[in-house]
Design an enzyme around this catalytic site. Structure first.
Site, PDB file in Angstrom:
ATOM      1  N   SER A   1       9.182   2.410  11.002  1.00 46.59           N
ATOM      2  CA  SER A   1       8.303   1.313  10.565  1.00 46.59           C
ATOM      3  C   SER A   1       8.920   0.367   9.544  1.00 46.59           C
ATOM      4  CB  SER A   1       7.044   1.929   9.950  1.00 46.59           C
ATOM      5  OG  SER A   1       6.248   0.964   9.308  1.00 46.59           O
ATOM      6  N   HIS A   2       8.500  -0.872   9.637  1.00 41.22           N
ATOM      7  CA  HIS A   2       8.756  -1.886   8.603  1.00 41.22           C
ATOM      8  C   HIS A   2       7.881  -1.619   7.377  1.00 41.22           C
ATOM      9  CE1 HIS A   2       5.181  -4.731   9.889  1.00 41.22           C
ATOM     10  NE2 HIS A   2       4.816  -3.474   9.789  1.00 41.22           N
ATOM     11  N   ARG A   3       8.049  -2.428   6.333  1.00 43.71           N
ATOM     12  CA  ARG A   3       7.131  -2.448   5.190  1.00 43.71           C
ATOM     13  C   ARG A   3       6.448  -3.816   5.167  1.00 43.71           C
ATOM     14  NH1 ARG A   3       7.421   2.142   1.659  1.00 43.71           N
ATOM     15  NH2 ARG A   3       5.271   1.437   1.472  1.00 43.71           N
ATOM     16  N   SER A   4       5.439  -3.938   4.338  1.00 44.12           N
ATOM     17  CA  SER A   4       4.750  -5.239   4.299  1.00 44.12           C
ATOM     18  C   SER A   4       5.636  -6.318   3.667  1.00 44.12           C
ATOM     19  CB  SER A   4       3.410  -5.122   3.587  1.00 44.12           C
ATOM     20  OG  SER A   4       3.539  -4.437   2.369  1.00 44.12           O
TER      21      SER A   4
ATOM     22  N   SER B   1       0.879  -1.176   0.000  1.00 41.30           N
ATOM     23  CA  SER B   1       0.000   0.000   0.000  1.00 41.30           C
ATOM     24  C   SER B   1       0.913   1.221   0.000  1.00 41.30           C
ATOM     25  CB  SER B   1      -0.887  -0.014   1.238  1.00 41.30           C
ATOM     26  OG  SER B   1      -0.107  -0.003   2.419  1.00 41.30           O
TER      27      SER B   1
ATOM     28  N   LYS C   1       9.650   5.547   7.166  1.00 43.37           N
ATOM     29  CA  LYS C   1      10.101   4.391   6.382  1.00 43.37           C
ATOM     30  C   LYS C   1      11.217   4.892   5.465  1.00 43.37           C
ATOM     31  CE  LYS C   1       5.497   2.219   5.988  1.00 43.37           C
ATOM     32  NZ  LYS C   1       4.263   2.264   5.163  1.00 43.37           N
TER      33      LYS C   1
ATOM     34  N   GLU D   1       2.059  -9.325   6.930  1.00 46.64           N
ATOM     35  CA  GLU D   1       2.867  -8.952   8.094  1.00 46.64           C
ATOM     36  C   GLU D   1       2.643  -9.887   9.271  1.00 46.64           C
ATOM     37  OE1 GLU D   1       1.980  -4.824   8.731  1.00 46.64           O
ATOM     38  OE2 GLU D   1       2.792  -4.258   6.792  1.00 46.64           O
TER      39      GLU D   1
ATOM     40  N   GLN E   1      -6.775  -1.953   6.951  1.00 48.13           N
ATOM     41  CA  GLN E   1      -5.597  -2.768   6.597  1.00 48.13           C
ATOM     42  C   GLN E   1      -4.938  -3.441   7.795  1.00 48.13           C
ATOM     43  OE1 GLN E   1      -2.559  -1.359   3.586  1.00 48.13           O
ATOM     44  NE2 GLN E   1      -1.319  -1.186   5.432  1.00 48.13           N
ATOM     45  N   GLU E   2      -4.848  -2.716   8.919  1.00 47.04           N
ATOM     46  CA  GLU E   2      -4.094  -3.283  10.043  1.00 47.04           C
ATOM     47  C   GLU E   2      -4.757  -2.979  11.377  1.00 47.04           C
ATOM     48  OE1 GLU E   2       0.022  -1.978   9.777  1.00 47.04           O
ATOM     49  OE2 GLU E   2      -0.172  -1.997   7.604  1.00 47.04           O
TER      50      GLU E   2
ATOM     51  N   ASP F   1      -4.054   0.882  11.425  1.00 49.30           N
ATOM     52  CA  ASP F   1      -3.638   1.547  10.193  1.00 49.30           C
ATOM     53  C   ASP F   1      -4.765   1.332   9.206  1.00 49.30           C
ATOM     54  OD1 ASP F   1      -2.611   2.596   7.924  1.00 49.30           O
ATOM     55  OD2 ASP F   1      -0.867   1.264   7.778  1.00 49.30           O
TER      56      ASP F   1
ATOM     57  N   ASP G   1       1.140   8.282   7.092  1.00 47.47           N
ATOM     58  CA  ASP G   1       2.089   7.394   6.409  1.00 47.47           C
ATOM     59  C   ASP G   1       2.064   7.754   4.921  1.00 47.47           C
ATOM     60  OD1 ASP G   1       3.534   5.318   5.290  1.00 47.47           O
ATOM     61  OD2 ASP G   1       2.038   3.785   5.701  1.00 47.47           O
TER      62      ASP G   1
ATOM     63  N   GLU H   1      -3.538   5.378  12.046  1.00 51.95           N
ATOM     64  CA  GLU H   1      -2.700   5.782  10.901  1.00 51.95           C
ATOM     65  C   GLU H   1      -3.562   5.893   9.638  1.00 51.95           C
ATOM     66  OE1 GLU H   1       0.760   3.218  10.694  1.00 51.95           O
ATOM     67  OE2 GLU H   1       0.832   3.402   8.501  1.00 51.95           O
TER      68      GLU H   1
ATOM     69  N   HIS I   1      -3.234  -5.914   2.302  1.00 51.85           N
ATOM     70  CA  HIS I   1      -2.325  -6.923   2.871  1.00 51.85           C
ATOM     71  C   HIS I   1      -3.007  -8.276   3.049  1.00 51.85           C
ATOM     72  CE1 HIS I   1       0.469  -3.673   4.788  1.00 51.85           C
ATOM     73  NE2 HIS I   1       0.448  -3.647   3.480  1.00 51.85           N
TER      74      HIS I   1
ATOM     75  N   LYS J   1       7.000   0.236  14.517  1.00 52.98           N
ATOM     76  CA  LYS J   1       5.890  -0.539  13.958  1.00 52.98           C
ATOM     77  C   LYS J   1       6.452  -1.755  13.223  1.00 52.98           C
ATOM     78  CE  LYS J   1       1.921  -0.063  10.887  1.00 52.98           C
ATOM     79  NZ  LYS J   1       1.507   0.517   9.612  1.00 52.98           N
TER      80      LYS J   1
HETATM   81  O1  LIG Z   1       0.925   0.802   5.241  1.00 54.42           O
HETATM   82  C1  LIG Z   1       1.858   0.510   5.989  1.00 54.42           C
HETATM   83  O2  LIG Z   1       2.051   1.151   6.998  1.00 54.42           O
HETATM   84  C2  LIG Z   1       2.838  -0.542   5.626  1.00 54.42           C
HETATM   85  C3  LIG Z   1       3.434  -1.325   6.730  1.00 54.42           C
HETATM   86  O3  LIG Z   1       2.537  -1.807   7.642  1.00 54.42           O
HETATM   87  O4  LIG Z   1       2.419  -1.290   4.568  1.00 54.42           O
HETATM   88  P1  LIG Z   1       3.191  -1.157   3.169  1.00 54.42           P
HETATM   89  O5  LIG Z   1       4.586  -1.505   3.416  1.00 54.42           O
HETATM   90  O6  LIG Z   1       2.459  -2.119   2.281  1.00 54.42           O
HETATM   91  O7  LIG Z   1       3.037   0.265   2.732  1.00 54.42           O
HETATM   92 MG   LIG Z   2       0.502   2.621   6.701  1.00 50.94          MG
END
Ligand SMILES: O=C(O)[C@@H](CO)OP(=O)(O)O
Ligand SMILES: [Mg+2]
Length: 414
Positions: free
Chosen positions: A360-363, A42, A333, A200, A156-157, A236, A308, A281, A147, A384
């Site tokens: 933050s990580h990515r998916s 995303s 990120k 994730e 999404q989360e 999120d 984000d 988020e 995701h 995150k």
């Molecule tokens: O939206 C988000 O915050 C991220 C990580 O959780 O997803 P993606 O890496 O797919 O952007």
């Molecule tokens: Mg996000």
């Protein structure tokens, strides 16, 4: 001398979704740094471009040599100049020629090589000797949207923050306990649940957004009581993913509901109040600074409203958000902006303006653990990640090691 770059090597490796990504080794006279780039699903439309046309293969076959020629002989300690050189080599604004994932992997590998050249861990090399604050782990529990597959929630989360944790170990095990508890709770609501997980590591239930919110809150309460620490829910929404420009509506496919911006504002505000959300988020589309501002001014300090896709770790876009009071938190990120020094500039601006930076990580991830070090070095109150899964625990377990190393570790404050 210790940190003069002697070689740069680039290779194609797998990410957690089975897609190719780039890993970079930087070798100095007295050290070695390795970093890999993650990828989003995303993604914000204003992020830098991850890879050039032709993908990782082009980087390995053509770009590696160019990078090596430019960087060999430079001092890995001079990260800012190296990041500028990377931008010059690319020559485009959005890093589309060599890819932001390439530049960020080089940039992080350079920093790690510099740290290693002086036998220092990265968090200490970047953050200094006095850093002693650990971030709270914002852990992913249930997944929907981009995701997950069909029939999952649109949000999404569904995340949690073990805000009462006294140390990182307590925090990450609290998150893992919530993840387990949610499996049980999902089974009571979704008779077709097969135990499937999203990108994730969060569960993918076939339930409505409302039911997901309810069991998320229930899990926080029950596990929080069992462990004797406060655990708060977080989301999120990644709302850009279900905003339809042509209809000017947020289309909740799972619930069969469409919401205009006003409805969305009410809906999110209600969720925050009902469930005592700690953090939300991307509650609006990435172009809707006004929607963000209205929500942020309504919830004040009761909830972190985080951008984000809105900010994409970009200092200039964050500056606009600060003027508009669009958010009180920002996702960080490094691969959204393409280098460590630009990432740091955004973190600095955020902190100067009381905006909480959430590393933050990515998916799509690798087992690279750099973000654990960045969260500590930047003094980020929250990191995150997922709660389980090899590429997610790589970050969490590194935080455990960092905490063990710190002479006087404390959890960060908001
Ligand atoms: O939206 C988000 O915050 C991220 C990580 O959780 O997803 P993606 O890496 O797919 O952007
Ligand atoms: Mg996000």
């Amino acid at each position: 001398m210790d940190s003069i770059i002697e070689d740069v090597q680039v290779r194609k490796i797998l990410d957690s979704r089975g897609n190719p990504t780039v890993e970079v080794d930087v070798i100095t006279w007295n050290g070695f740094g390795r970093a890999a780039a993650p990828s989003g699903a995303s993604t914000g439309s204003r992020e830098v471009v991850s890879f050039p046309e032709g993908g990782v293969d082009v980087i390995v076959s053509e770009v590696e040599e160019v990078l090596a020629c430019e960087l060999i002989g430079m001092d890995a300690e001079d990260i800012a100049t190296i990041d500028e050189v990377l931008r010059e080599v690319d020559g485009t604004d959005n890093l589309s020629a060599i890819g932001g994932n390439t530049t960020v992997a080089v940039s992080m590998a350079v920093a790690k090589a510099a740290a290693a050249s002086y036998n220092m861990p990265l968090y200490k090399y970047l953050g200094g000797n006095l850093v002693n604050e650990m971030p709270f782990p914002l852990g992913n529990m249930m997944n929907g949207g981009a995701h997950a597959g069909i029939n999952a929630p649109d949000i999404q989360e569904f995340l949690v923050v073990p805000i009462g944790a006294n140390n990182i170990v307590e925090g990450i095990f609290a998150n893992a306990a919530i993840h387990k508890k949610l499996k049980e709770l999902i089974q009571t609501k979704d008779s077709n649940f097969t135990g499937g997980k999203g990108d994730e590591g969060g569960w993918i239930p076939n339930i409505t957004n409302d039911i997901a919110l309810e069991i998320q809150a229930q899990a926080c309460e029950e596990v929080g009581d069992e462990l004797g620490i406060e655990i708060r829910p977080a989301l999120d929404m990644a709302a850009s993913e279900f905003w339809r420009d042509d209809e000017e509506k947020y289309v909740y496919g799972q619930d069969g509901i469409k919401r205009d911006t006003g409805d969305q504002l009410e809906f999110v505000k209600d969720i925050i109040e009902t469930y005592n959300m700690f953090y939300v988020e991307d509650p609006f589309d990435e172009s809707d600074f006004d929607g963000f501002s209205q929500l942020t001014s309504k919830v004040k300090d009761d909830c972190l409203i985080c951008g984000d896709d809105l900010f994409v770790t970009n200092k200039e876009i964050l500056a606009k958000g600060i003027k508009m009071n669009a958010a009180n938190a920002i996702i960080i990120k490094p691969n959204q902006i393409g280098s460590l020094s630009e990432t740091y500039a955004t973190v600095k601006l955020a902190k100067e303006n009381d905006i909480v930076p959430v590393v933050s990580h990515r998916s799509g991830e690798t087992t690279d653990d750099t973000i654990a070090h960045l969260a500590v070095a930047f003094g980020s109150p929250m990191i995150k990640t997922g709660a389980i899964g090899g590429e997610r625990i790589a970050k969490l377990n590194e935080l455990v090691r960092i905490e063990e190393e710190l002479p006087n570790p404390k959890m960060n404050v908001f």
